[in-house]
Design an enzyme around this catalytic site. Sequence first.
Site, short mmCIF file in Angstrom:
data_model
loop_
_atom_site.label_atom_id
_atom_site.label_comp_id
_atom_site.label_asym_id
_atom_site.label_seq_id
_atom_site.Cartn_x
_atom_site.Cartn_y
_atom_site.Cartn_z
N SER A 101 17.04 15.05 0.23
CA SER A 101 18.38 15.05 -0.38
C SER A 101 18.31 15.54 -1.82
CB SER A 101 18.98 13.65 -0.38
OG SER A 101 19.04 13.15 0.91
N HIS A 113 -10.47 -0.31 -17.11
CA HIS A 113 -9.40 0.57 -16.59
C HIS A 113 -8.06 0.23 -17.27
CE1 HIS A 113 -11.54 2.51 -13.24
NE2 HIS A 113 -12.28 1.42 -13.29
N CYS A 137 -14.41 4.19 -17.65
CA CYS A 137 -15.40 3.64 -16.71
C CYS A 137 -16.47 4.69 -16.36
CB CYS A 137 -14.66 3.11 -15.48
SG CYS A 137 -15.70 2.03 -14.50
N GLY A 170 16.81 11.24 4.09
CA GLY A 170 15.95 10.52 3.15
C GLY A 170 16.14 11.04 1.73
N LYS A 199 7.30 9.42 -6.33
CA LYS A 199 8.53 8.96 -5.65
C LYS A 199 9.58 8.42 -6.63
CE LYS A 199 10.48 7.90 -1.63
NZ LYS A 199 10.53 8.79 -0.47
N SER A 217 16.92 15.19 6.06
CA SER A 217 16.59 14.13 7.00
C SER A 217 17.45 12.90 6.76
CB SER A 217 15.12 13.75 6.83
OG SER A 217 14.96 13.16 5.55
N GLY A 257 -14.80 6.45 -11.12
CA GLY A 257 -15.23 6.98 -9.83
C GLY A 257 -16.28 6.10 -9.23
#
Length: 519
Positions: free
Chosen positions: A235, A176, A86, A231, A375, A229, A59
């Site tokens: 779908s 990280h 971190c 997309g 996604k 749409s 952060g």
Amino acid sequence: MTSDIHDRLLIVDFGSQVTQLIARRLREASIYCEIHPFQNVTDGFLNDFDPKAVILSGGPASVLDEGSPRAPKAVFTLGVPVLGICYGQQIMMDQLGGKVEAGLEREFGRAFVTASDASLPLLDGWFETGDEQVWMSHGDRVTQLAPGFEVYGTSPNAPYAITADPARNFYAVQFHPEVHHTPNGARLYRNFTDMAGFKGDWTMGAYKDEAIRKIREQVGDEKVICGLSGGVDSSVAAVLIHEAIGDQLTCVFVDTGLMRMSEADEVVGMFRDTYNIPLIHADESDLFLDALAGVSDPEVKRKTIGKLFIDVFEKHAKSVGGARFLAQGTLYPDVIESVSFSGGPSVTIKSHHNVGGLPERMDMALVEPLRELFKDEVRALGRELGLPDSFVGRHPFPGPGLAIRCPGEITREKIEILRKADAVYLDQIRRHGLYDEIWQAFVAILPVRTVGVMGDGRTYDFACALRAVTSVDGMTADYYPFTHEFLGETATRIINEVNGINRVTYDITSKPPGTIEWE
Ligand code: XMP
């Protein structure tokens, strides 16, 4: 919807830019995890969530600042493994009795960690060929370990790069492990979750079965409407819901007249003919194009389309009669609350452009079966459901469609030219095998006519711009480095095959400072 079958890992977010990547690395290892802002992680929350392990993210704050965030104390008494990254390391040291001081300078970028003791199970598979490359990004540093902790790895600027108190199962690293520039970082997370006893059984197949069960539970024998749409997200949501409740689902596809070439046919063909999903195909192109006549301001365009869309969608949805649920393809990045240090958590929930405001207006409950997915996980779920790769791998397409790729005034003529040029461009990209390397590619038709010569004649036609970008999330983007041969061949094809365009340019602006779309 939360996963109640699988072991759950909690990521407490302190606002790092890369917290989402921690979740990505874990999901890739089939671990179910959720990100929650530190303010929300109360004792009651921890009790309900019942994590099998906790990760404290990085952060931007300094533990040395008055009022900077801390982990809820209960995290350290749950008896489950805890990993601090971190800033997460620094608060662990601060809260458990160590010391953190301001570094003389910020350390940012690549560093190499040397093992002090590589026998720690967290470090399995690390240091096998020498030092490990990691990515550092910190100003403060730990100067004294909390009681019980030992050092397991050091870097030239971080004497406490890897620390652990194995007896309590507490681990803390300065770097990280979630970012690409820590190449062996995923292994570190896997070791951590192995030690915590995760089975790694969060697969797409399991997700699908669970999601279907939950949709049935939520919906019962009521009707659901889903806006398609064309997309990937809507779908996949539609096919999943159809698998769960069959013909209780009706899809509504509104053709705004601003879709790409053949898009409407593809959607209707796929959903009505292949999947046998009840589908209302509403061709409302005249309505949208008439409303947009004379509009050239981008915001007015968006608002005009958004408002009309809601009206039209509502009309068609009502025609189904008695539907109580509205399905949306909301994804996980849209629902993660962002951390703010000035007051309470600031909620950045993006509702899909096209259906924003609809559920309240129509008094419908939402079905959002993709709320937990990134996604690429939605794409994996689409494949699991049998959607063809050509559909699942499609580039994103914005709700306002071709309208925001036609700067200036929108006319039917310009949209038609744009649609044809776009189809040639995408065909070129596919022929050259580049489609999957590109996040989004499209043509924008420019509000300018230029002089050209074809054969022996003068032309006075529109100029267009080609756009192609690489990106991981659409937030930042780079232009795609096509070869000159590709660009030349594409320009020739567009000018030869599309009446109305006589000049082609390539947009080489990255985002920022540009945006992906032209409006
Ligand atoms: P920009 O142009 O902001 O776009 O860099 C980032 C990503 O978002 C998409 N986009 C939209 N998607 N409704 C949508 O559904 C919208 O109004 C909208 N505007 C931009 C864009 O295509 C890109 O993927």
